[in-house]
Scaffold this active site. Structure first.
Site, PDB file in Angstrom:
ATOM      1  N   VAL A 169      11.346  38.760  87.561  1.00  0.00           N
ATOM      2  CA  VAL A 169      11.919  39.647  88.569  1.00  0.00           C
ATOM      3  C   VAL A 169      10.830  40.184  89.483  1.00  0.00           C
ATOM      4  CG1 VAL A 169      13.348  41.680  88.978  1.00  0.00           C
ATOM      5  CG2 VAL A 169      13.784  40.250  86.990  1.00  0.00           C
ATOM      6  N   ASP A 170       9.692  40.554  88.916  1.00  0.00           N
ATOM      7  CA  ASP A 170       8.562  40.994  89.739  1.00  0.00           C
ATOM      8  C   ASP A 170       8.119  39.888  90.684  1.00  0.00           C
ATOM      9  OD1 ASP A 170       7.995  43.697  89.118  1.00  0.00           O
ATOM     10  OD2 ASP A 170       7.136  43.105  87.209  1.00  0.00           O
ATOM     11  N   VAL A 171       8.049  38.667  90.179  1.00  0.00           N
ATOM     12  CA  VAL A 171       7.632  37.549  91.022  1.00  0.00           C
ATOM     13  C   VAL A 171       8.633  37.342  92.162  1.00  0.00           C
ATOM     14  CG1 VAL A 171       7.231  35.061  91.079  1.00  0.00           C
ATOM     15  CG2 VAL A 171       6.336  36.429  89.180  1.00  0.00           C
TER      16      VAL A 171
END
Length: 373
Positions: A169-171
């Protein structure tokens, strides 16, 4: 050296951990000058997120998203350092931050203050759950994977919900932030006007659910965990062989017919239970039993070679080392060596974007923490 895609672009990076630093690293790879602002003493949280650590004692996590940047330690609780940060922001083209909503506003470093002083500034804020009712929720990838439904569709049906093996999700949020920043810069170049770019982790995940999301929004179907099977395609999963497991990703009827021919079971392709993808999905348990029986005669690597030659998407399950070896064998050059100030190097994954005229560049290793504070 080839020309850069973003020459002269100045980015002030207040972000920490992963989503923001990933976005600013991509901009740095494309030629932007990125100054990473870190807190005194410890710097970015990920400098201590280990093991593993490199030979300098820095966590490899930090190394993964901070190349091509300079580090500057500033204490934003200190009035003098805040003034310096403000001056740097007003000298920049882009500011990126992922503080809780309102924190930088109270410090005079928010979007409104800075863009009032410099209307052409592009100001990117990355949050966990937006600036409204979710402003106080902590934006950790694992939490967003849980609350955003990803864990509910990951893992075996009879097992517990599982997270993806990387902070995906961060990526994704970092990628969306990069796209937003580049779009805002294009608008600025055309009009002279900057703007605010907002990305939140939850919305990034929901957008990335793609077919699983539209199953709900369009058809009212709430997807569930199916292990390694696909809700709409079969066979599309790993299957046991005489040695190892073989992944099959059969996306059409031609590929299925070729699979059956290689397995010595051509009649399966004409069986009404399996002749079309919809039929194969409806009868996936019976199909799996047929395929497992056929595959049991040979190792997975042997099947993979023969099926690939027949243009059937198939392969073995690599570990990370095997994945890098494969990319190298295919001539994809997945690794780059970046110089450190002491003359040593650090080996990292290259930027996957290929540009014929302005390719990514690799100028420096992730910076040591600025020692001045």
């Amino acid at each position: 050296m080839p020309s850069a895609a973003l020459p002269g672009l100045r980015v002030l990076d207040f972000s920490r951990v992963l989503a923001g630093p990933f976005a600013t690293m991509l901009l740095a790879d494309l030629g932007a000058t990125v100054t990473k602002v870190e807190r005194p003493g410890t710097g970015d949280d990920t400098r201590a997120w280990g093991p593993p650590f490199d030979e300098t004692g820095t966590a490899t996590y930090f190394q993964s998203v901070n190349r091509n940047k300079d580090s500057l330690v500033l204490d934003l609780a200190d009035a003098g350092d805040r003034e310096r940060a403000r001056a740097l922001a007003l000298e920049s083209d882009v500011v990126v931050e992922n503080f809780r909503p309102g924190v930088l506003d109270r410090l005079g470093l928010g979007d409104t203050d800075l863009r009032t002083a410099k209307p052409e500034l592009v100001y990117c804020s990355i949050t966990g759950f937006g600036r409204g009712a979710g402003a106080e929720l902590p934006g950790y990838d694992l939490l967003v994977q849980a609350l955003g439904g990803l864990m509910s569709i990951t893992g075996p049906p009879e097992g517990e919900p599982q997270k993806v093996g990387v902070a995906v999700v961060d990526v994704l949020a970092g990628l969306f932030a990069t796209v937003g920043i580049l779009a805002a810069l294009r608008h600025r170049d055309a009009t002279g006007e900057g703007q605010r770019v907002e990305v939140d982790l939850l919305s990034s995940l929901l957008a990335a659910l793609v077919n699983q999301g539209s199953a709900y929004t369009v058809a009212g179907v709430v997807p569930t965990r199916m292990g390694n099977q696909h809700p709409s395609i079969a066979p599309y999963e790993p299957l046991p062989c005489a040695g190892g497991e073989l992944v099959l990703a059969v996306g059409n009827d031609r590929q299925f017919a070729a699979l059956c021919a290689v397995l010595g079971r051509p009649a399966l392709a004409d069986d009404p239970l399996f002749a079309t993808n919809s039929a194969r999905v409806s009868n996936r348990a019976a199909l799996r039993a047929e395929l497992v029986a056929a595959l049991a005669t040979r190792p997975a690597a042997d099947w993979a070679r023969e099926l690939t030659a027949a243009r059937v998407p198939a392969g073995v399950v690599n570990d990370v080392a095997g994945a890098f070896r494969l990319a190298s064998a295919l001539g994809l050059d997945p690794l780059v060596d970046l110089p450190r100030p002491d003359g040593s190097t650090v080996r990292l994954t290259r930027n996957p974007i290929g540009l014929s005229a302005t390719p990514p560049s690799y100028r420096s290793a992730p910076p040591p923490l600025d020692p001045r504070k």
